[in-house]
Design a protein around this motif. Structure first.
Motif, PDB file in Angstrom:
ATOM      1  N   LEU A 697       0.823  -1.209   0.000  1.00  9.53           N
ATOM      2  CA  LEU A 697       0.000   0.000   0.000  1.00  9.53           C
ATOM      3  C   LEU A 697       0.859   1.263   0.000  1.00  9.53           C
ATOM      4  O   LEU A 697       0.529   2.256  -0.654  1.00  9.53           O
ATOM      5  N   VAL A 698       1.980   1.236   0.716  1.00  9.03           N
ATOM      6  CA  VAL A 698       2.887   2.390   0.720  1.00  9.03           C
ATOM      7  C   VAL A 698       3.453   2.609  -0.670  1.00  9.03           C
ATOM      8  O   VAL A 698       3.541   3.749  -1.153  1.00  9.03           O
ATOM      9  N   THR A 699       3.827   1.518  -1.320  1.00  7.31           N
ATOM     10  CA  THR A 699       4.355   1.620  -2.683  1.00  7.31           C
ATOM     11  C   THR A 699       3.318   2.220  -3.612  1.00  7.31           C
ATOM     12  O   THR A 699       3.612   3.118  -4.421  1.00  7.31           O
ATOM     13  N   TYR A 700       2.104   1.753  -3.485  1.00  8.97           N
ATOM     14  CA  TYR A 700       1.012   2.243  -4.313  1.00  8.97           C
ATOM     15  C   TYR A 700       0.789   3.745  -4.088  1.00  8.97           C
ATOM     16  O   TYR A 700       0.674   4.532  -5.036  1.00  8.97           O
ATOM     17  N   THR A 701       0.760   4.144  -2.822  1.00 11.94           N
ATOM     18  CA  THR A 701       0.529   5.551  -2.483  1.00 11.94           C
ATOM     19  C   THR A 701       1.661   6.430  -2.986  1.00 11.94           C
ATOM     20  O   THR A 701       1.439   7.526  -3.520  1.00 11.94           O
ATOM     21  N   ALA A 702       2.893   5.948  -2.818  1.00  7.63           N
ATOM     22  CA  ALA A 702       4.049   6.727  -3.276  1.00  7.63           C
ATOM     23  C   ALA A 702       3.996   6.920  -4.788  1.00  7.63           C
ATOM     24  O   ALA A 702       4.320   7.995  -5.302  1.00  7.63           O
ATOM     25  N   GLN A 703       3.576   5.884  -5.513  1.00  5.14           N
ATOM     26  CA  GLN A 703       3.450   6.000  -6.959  1.00  5.14           C
ATOM     27  C   GLN A 703       2.380   7.024  -7.343  1.00  5.14           C
ATOM     28  O   GLN A 703       2.557   7.827  -8.262  1.00  5.14           O
ATOM     29  N   GLN A 704       1.257   6.995  -6.611  1.00  3.48           N
ATOM     30  CA  GLN A 704       0.165   7.907  -6.900  1.00  3.48           C
ATOM     31  C   GLN A 704       0.552   9.370  -6.656  1.00  3.48           C
ATOM     32  O   GLN A 704       0.031  10.272  -7.284  1.00  3.48           O
ATOM     33  N   ARG A 705       1.488   9.569  -5.711  1.00  2.00           N
ATOM     34  CA  ARG A 705       1.824  10.939  -5.311  1.00  2.00           C
ATOM     35  C   ARG A 705       3.227  11.341  -5.775  1.00  2.00           C
ATOM     36  O   ARG A 705       3.854  12.224  -5.202  1.00  2.00           O
ATOM     37  N   THR A 706       3.696  10.672  -6.849  1.00  2.00           N
ATOM     38  CA  THR A 706       5.056  10.928  -7.339  1.00  2.00           C
ATOM     39  C   THR A 706       5.264  12.396  -7.707  1.00  2.00           C
ATOM     40  O   THR A 706       6.227  13.042  -7.284  1.00  2.00           O
ATOM     41  N   LYS A 707       4.336  12.936  -8.513  1.00  3.96           N
ATOM     42  CA  LYS A 707       4.495  14.332  -8.948  1.00  3.96           C
ATOM     43  C   LYS A 707       4.333  15.301  -7.778  1.00  3.96           C
ATOM     44  O   LYS A 707       5.029  16.309  -7.686  1.00  3.96           O
ATOM     45  N   GLU A 708       3.422  14.991  -6.863  1.00  2.00           N
ATOM     46  CA  GLU A 708       3.238  15.839  -5.680  1.00  2.00           C
ATOM     47  C   GLU A 708       4.531  15.905  -4.864  1.00  2.00           C
ATOM     48  O   GLU A 708       4.939  16.990  -4.426  1.00  2.00           O
ATOM     49  N   GLY A 710       7.562  15.392  -6.007  1.00  4.39           N
ATOM     50  CA  GLY A 710       8.536  16.166  -6.780  1.00  4.39           C
ATOM     51  C   GLY A 710       8.330  17.658  -6.622  1.00  4.39           C
ATOM     52  O   GLY A 710       9.293  18.422  -6.432  1.00  4.39           O
ATOM     53  N   ILE A 711       7.070  18.119  -6.711  1.00  8.40           N
ATOM     54  CA  ILE A 711       6.767  19.551  -6.558  1.00  8.40           C
ATOM     55  C   ILE A 711       7.141  20.024  -5.160  1.00  8.40           C
ATOM     56  O   ILE A 711       7.726  21.106  -4.980  1.00  8.40           O
ATOM     57  N   ARG A 712       6.798  19.254  -4.137  1.00  4.84           N
ATOM     58  CA  ARG A 712       7.116  19.644  -2.764  1.00  4.84           C
ATOM     59  C   ARG A 712       8.636  19.771  -2.563  1.00  4.84           C
ATOM     60  O   ARG A 712       9.111  20.676  -1.880  1.00  4.84           O
ATOM     61  N   GLY A 721      10.201  15.901   6.021  1.00  6.50           N
ATOM     62  CA  GLY A 721       8.834  16.365   5.777  1.00  6.50           C
ATOM     63  C   GLY A 721       8.077  15.444   4.843  1.00  6.50           C
ATOM     64  O   GLY A 721       6.889  15.175   5.047  1.00  6.50           O
ATOM     65  N   ILE A 722       8.774  14.952   3.798  1.00  3.60           N
ATOM     66  CA  ILE A 722       8.140  14.014   2.856  1.00  3.60           C
ATOM     67  C   ILE A 722       7.796  12.698   3.558  1.00  3.60           C
ATOM     68  O   ILE A 722       6.709  12.147   3.385  1.00  3.60           O
ATOM     69  N   ILE A 723       8.752  12.204   4.389  1.00  6.01           N
ATOM     70  CA  ILE A 723       8.507  10.956   5.128  1.00  6.01           C
ATOM     71  C   ILE A 723       7.300  11.122   6.045  1.00  6.01           C
ATOM     72  O   ILE A 723       6.437  10.247   6.138  1.00  6.01           O
ATOM     73  N   GLN A 724       7.249  12.271   6.730  1.00  3.50           N
ATOM     74  CA  GLN A 724       6.128  12.539   7.637  1.00  3.50           C
ATOM     75  C   GLN A 724       4.814  12.577   6.872  1.00  3.50           C
ATOM     76  O   GLN A 724       3.786  12.046   7.325  1.00  3.50           O
ATOM     77  N   LEU A 725       4.847  13.180   5.689  1.00  2.00           N
ATOM     78  CA  LEU A 725       3.640  13.279   4.857  1.00  2.00           C
ATOM     79  C   LEU A 725       3.112  11.904   4.482  1.00  2.00           C
ATOM     80  O   LEU A 725       1.903  11.621   4.599  1.00  2.00           O
ATOM     81  N   LEU A 726       4.026  11.020   4.047  1.00  2.00           N
ATOM     82  CA  LEU A 726       3.592   9.702   3.595  1.00  2.00           C
ATOM     83  C   LEU A 726       3.246   8.769   4.762  1.00  2.00           C
ATOM     84  O   LEU A 726       2.448   7.845   4.605  1.00  2.00           O
ATOM     85  N   SER A 727       3.869   9.012   5.916  1.00  2.00           N
ATOM     86  CA  SER A 727       3.688   8.087   7.044  1.00  2.00           C
ATOM     87  C   SER A 727       2.427   8.364   7.840  1.00  2.00           C
ATOM     88  O   SER A 727       1.853   7.440   8.434  1.00  2.00           O
ATOM     89  N   VAL A 795      13.384  15.794 -10.666  1.00  2.00           N
ATOM     90  CA  VAL A 795      13.318  15.940 -12.123  1.00  2.00           C
ATOM     91  C   VAL A 795      12.655  14.722 -12.744  1.00  2.00           C
ATOM     92  O   VAL A 795      11.796  14.830 -13.611  1.00  2.00           O
ATOM     93  N   ASP A 796      13.062  13.532 -12.226  1.00  2.00           N
ATOM     94  CA  ASP A 796      12.442  12.296 -12.734  1.00  2.00           C
ATOM     95  C   ASP A 796      10.963  12.233 -12.363  1.00  2.00           C
ATOM     96  O   ASP A 796      10.138  11.729 -13.118  1.00  2.00           O
ATOM     97  N   SER A 797      10.628  12.748 -11.169  1.00  2.00           N
ATOM     98  CA  SER A 797       9.244  12.704 -10.708  1.00  2.00           C
ATOM     99  C   SER A 797       8.343  13.585 -11.553  1.00  2.00           C
ATOM    100  O   SER A 797       7.183  13.254 -11.822  1.00  2.00           O
ATOM    101  N   LEU A 798       8.885  14.758 -11.998  1.00  2.00           N
ATOM    102  CA  LEU A 798       8.041  15.718 -12.713  1.00  2.00           C
ATOM    103  C   LEU A 798       8.013  15.467 -14.212  1.00  2.00           C
ATOM    104  O   LEU A 798       7.201  16.045 -14.919  1.00  2.00           O
ATOM    105  N   ARG A 799       8.938  14.627 -14.686  1.00  2.00           N
ATOM    106  CA  ARG A 799       8.954  14.342 -16.114  1.00  2.00           C
ATOM    107  C   ARG A 799       7.690  13.593 -16.504  1.00  2.00           C
ATOM    108  O   ARG A 799       7.250  12.687 -15.816  1.00  2.00           O
ATOM    109  N   ASP A 800       7.095  13.951 -17.608  1.00  3.60           N
ATOM    110  CA  ASP A 800       5.876  13.268 -18.080  1.00  3.60           C
ATOM    111  C   ASP A 800       6.233  11.857 -18.497  1.00  3.60           C
ATOM    112  O   ASP A 800       7.107  11.651 -19.325  1.00  3.60           O
ATOM    113  N   GLN A 801       5.582  10.904 -17.876  1.00  3.44           N
ATOM    114  CA  GLN A 801       5.917   9.511 -18.146  1.00  3.44           C
ATOM    115  C   GLN A 801       4.800   8.841 -18.927  1.00  3.44           C
ATOM    116  O   GLN A 801       3.654   9.079 -18.705  1.00  3.44           O
TER     117      GLN A 801
END
Length: 801
Positions: A697-708, A710-712, A721-727, A795-801
């Motif tokens: 589920l963590v993997t799934y959530t991280a994938q869903q929020r990849t661009k978010e 990257g922007i943060r 801060g990112i770890i706290q956000l996801l945890s 950069v990898d997170s924000l690149r259109d995939q």
């Protein structure tokens, strides 16, 4: 098309080796755990089913009342009931009776062993039970006095590879049931299957018992027999029960109106019987339910993890689905493809599960107290159940990801506007709550099980356990004639503190004795307390405390004939809440009359599963079976060696059979320790698989929020801060699971603790440890994946995939 499915499935498995490995290993562990539990439960439910007439064999359950109060409800009963049933009930086709378990020393030349698992049994044994005879005539094997039937392993122990039929074994005193003599071996049978509610190493003819003590076979008051009956095909238990009152009325003069009975199916003996004085071990239905539930939960968690890990990668395959649909792939074809891929994973996991079980099977005997042969794994029933589990698991685990992936809309996917449904997120979060809720229940249960078993080991039982060496000489007459001299010889050893003798020690067999004691109204009230026959030194040597009166003493010669000591429970049973008030009251017991001279503090002569019941301590050293020696701590191996040398000089005809009292007493808890091992191990597996689910589920959530993410990071957010956000979201799920699981664990473990008359009180810290452990494990699991996502290049997170 099928060939194409195989190619795509293989490429995806190989391309995502790490993901596939986690998925396969998690499901394989779940399936292996489930199969091991199936093996265990199947074995528990198979007891006594090898008998040809298993559905037609019943046994007599005996009830004894005193003053209109049920005082005993036992399998162990009286001898006359057997012939009476055969004579009065035409539906009873055959009857077999056997004695309580007997210990007897058997000797062939220089080979001398004390056999602890022996029964005196009727010659009709092989007409009722289905033990395989390897040599001899089963019809006549147990007809004549002083004949014996040996199991194959026992025969080999005494005679090696020789044919034992017709040879003799020199038998010692058989627990007071027969005099010493030569037993002729008349038959050899296969070792009794372990899935039997009673087992043995040798059978001695009941006619031997009858020859020594003929009066007992006509007495409705002497208890020493198990009675089993073989009934007709048309037997109806309800109709039989209606005839019991008339039958008892016919024999009421003999039984003095105190005796009653009912029939119990033999197939209920191991798992469902509530009667006392069983001829062997019994199982626990409650434990089977617990293991079955754990097995189902583990399998369910494994399926959930499989689906979570599959759907967590759905975004990676969304464009593949979009392109396939755009070029004409049908919804049905996509479902079949993804179903095939998932089923391939399930099939590989099933093979790995079988391999794990095959590797673990030899260690199951030490772990679960059972021996599982390879045939038990591949027999029709077990293998069919496993195939059914794998099939159902495959369909359930494969269907959800397949239908989810096949439902993606190509336009949304290719435009990049595809989003997952909120319902799916809620479902996955709900499953995580379930997984960790179950994990918390199991962790709390493990803490409570360990605490209760620690309590069993360290509770003050009211007698001395440590450094108490118990020698079992099996009522040998020569030793009993010279007990005082033998005891004095042992006392001269520098490491021996004290010595006593007795017929019983705590945790060992003891009889019940019909006993009358004067009540507060001056009437002689008959009851049947447990009985320890002891010598003068038993009470001080065992460290048992007196609460009223005095112990037996050499200063009072009349103690041997006219005195008796009881425990507090017995005093209360006869109506004396103050133990001091029963001192001096009259008693009559087994031909001895006199006064109660003392009351001992209640001590746990049985396991803590049982309340301390009424007990009489009768001064009768010549009925002893055990010598108990209190030792000092120092030089224990050397001390035992010296005592063995002394014993060999004093009694060369009796093997030096010894145990330590604390060890022998703890054997009563073997089933509890086995439960602890199984419960703890499978709880650990359940927790591990739940962590894999959380990882999905963590993997799934991280994938869903990849661009978010990257922007943060571009806007300055820290890794922490990112770890706290996801945890944070997952910590909330675990806390919710704690709130649900703790009351459930409290209720479930309360039920389990009720199996013990003396048990711990559940403490808050036990549930606190469970909750914090689950929280820590969740943080470690989430933190690893969150750290990985937080450290990714924006950069990898924000690149259109």
């Amino acid at each position: 098309m099928f060939k194409n499915y195989i190619k795509i499935a293989w490429r995806n498995l190989w391309k995502n080796r790490g993901y596939s490995s986690i998925n396969i290993v998690g499901l394989a562990i779940g399936l292996a755990c489930c199969l091991l539990i199936v093996l265990y439960i199947h074995d528990e439910l198979s007891y006594d089913k090898y008998h040809v007439n298993k559905d037609r064999i019943y046994r007599v359950i005996n009830s004894f009342e005193e003053n209109e109060k049920l005082i005993r409800h036992d399998v162990w009963g009286v001898a006359p009931i057997g012939p009476a049933l055969k004579a009065d009930f035409p539906e009873v086709k055959n009857v077999v009776q056997f004695s309580g378990v007997t210990s007897i020393s058997l000797k062939n030349n220089e080979k001398v062993f004390q056999e602890e698992r022996v029964f005196f049994m009727d010659s009709t044994a092989f007409d009722v039970f289905s033990w395989k005879v390897l040599a001899g005539n089963p019809t006549t094997a147990l007809t004549a006095p002083y004949t014996a039937v040996l199991t194959a392993s026992t025969a080999k122990k005494y005679f090696g590879n020789e044919n034992p039929i017709g040879k003799t074994l020199e038998g010692g005193l058989a627990a007071g049931r027969a005099d010493p003599g030569l037993y002729k071996v008349t038959a050899v049978i296969e070792d009794v299957p372990t899935n039997s509610h009673f087992t043995f190493d040798a059978l001695l003819s009941m006619s031997t018992f009858r020859k020594a003590l003929p009066d007992y076979f006509d007495s409705w008051g002497y208890v020493d027999f198990y009675t089993y009956v073989l009934v007709s095909d048309q037997f109806n238990l309800s109709n039989f029960n209606k005839k019991i009152p008339q039958f008892l009325k016919k024999y009421s003069a003999s039984s003095e109106g105190k005796y009653n009975f009912n029939l119990e199916p033999m197939l209920d003996a191991y798992m469902h019987s509530t009667a006392g004085r069983q001829p062997g071990v019994t199982g626990s239905v409650q434990n089977l339910y617990i293991f079955a539930i754990i097995g189902l939960f583990i399998l369910f968690i494994a399926c959930v993890n499989f689906m979570n890990l599959a759907t967590s990668r759905s975004m990676e395959r969304a464009k593949e689905v979009g392109v396939r649909k755009a070029i004409g792939a049908s919804h049905r074809n996509l479902i079949l493809q993804f179903m095939f891929e998932s089923l391939a994973l399930v099939f590989i996991a099933a093979l790995l599960a079988l391999l794990l079980v095959i590797i673990l099977l030899p260690s199951m005997e030490a772990f679960a107290g059972k021996h599982f042969a390879w045939s038990s794994l591949f027999n029709l029933t077990t293998f069919s159940i496993f195939l059914g589990i794998v099939t159902i698991t495959g369909i359930i685990a494969a269907s959800y990801p397949a239908f989810i992936l096949a439902r993606f809309k190509p336009v949304e996917v290719l435009k990049g506007t595809f989003k997952t449904a909120a319902g799916g997120q809620f479902l996955r979060k709900g499953l995580v709550i379930f997984q960790f809720g179950l994990s918390i229940v199991l962790i709390a249960g493990t803490c409570i099980v360990f605490s209760q078993l620690h309590h069993l080991q360290h509770t003050n039982l009211g007698f001395q356990q440590d450094q108490m060496l118990v020698i079992d000489y099996n009522f040998d007459n020569e030793i009993n004639k010279n007990l005082e001299s033998i005891k004095n010889t042992f006392k001269r050893d520098k490491d021996v503190i004290a010595v006593s003798s007795s017929r019983s020690v705590p945790g060992a067999f003891f009889p019940n004795a019909g006993t009358e004691i004067e009540s507060t109204e001056g009437k002689m009230v008959p009851l049947a307390p447990a009985l320890f026959e002891v010598d003068i030194d038993f009470i001080p040597n065992m460290g048992i405390k007196m609460v009223a009166g005095r112990a037996y003493s050499r200063d009072f010669p009349a103690d041997s004939a006219h005195s008796m000591i009881i425990n507090e429970a017995a005093a209360k049973l006869w109506g004396y809440s103050n133990p001091q008030d029963i001192i001096g009251k009259r008693f009559a017991q087994w031909g001895k009359e006199g006064q109660v001279i003392g009351v001992v503090k209640d001590f746990n002569y049985l396991s803590l599963h049982n309340k301390v019941e009424a007990l009489a301590l009768r001064l009768e050293p010549w009925s002893s079976k055990f010598i108990t020696i209190k030792l000092q701590q120092a030089n224990l191996p050397e001390t035992i060696a010296r005592i063995e040398k002394t014993w060999t000089g004093l009694a060369p005809h009796i093997p030096f059979n010894y145990t330590f009292l604390d060890q022998s007493f703890q054997r009563q808890y073997e089933a509890d320790y086995r439960f602890q091992r199984i419960f703890t191990t499978f709880s650990g597996f359940a927790l591990f698989i739940a962590c894999l689910g959380l990882l999905g589920l963590v993997t799934y959530t991280a994938q869903q929020r990849t661009k978010e993410i990257g922007i943060r990071k571009v806007l300055g957010s820290s890794v922490f801060g990112i770890i706290q956000l996801l945890s944070f979201d997952f910590i909330k799920l675990v806390i919710i699971a704690m709130c649900i699981a703790i009351p459930l664990a409290y209720w479930a473990m309360g039920k389990w603790l009720n199996n013990f008359a003396y048990h711990i009180d559940m403490q808050w810290w036990m549930f606190g440890i469970a909750g914090l452990s689950a929280l820590f494990i969740a943080l470690a699991t989430v933190g690893y994946q969150a750290l990985k996502a937080a450290k990714a290049n924006p950069v990898d997170s924000l690149r259109d995939q």
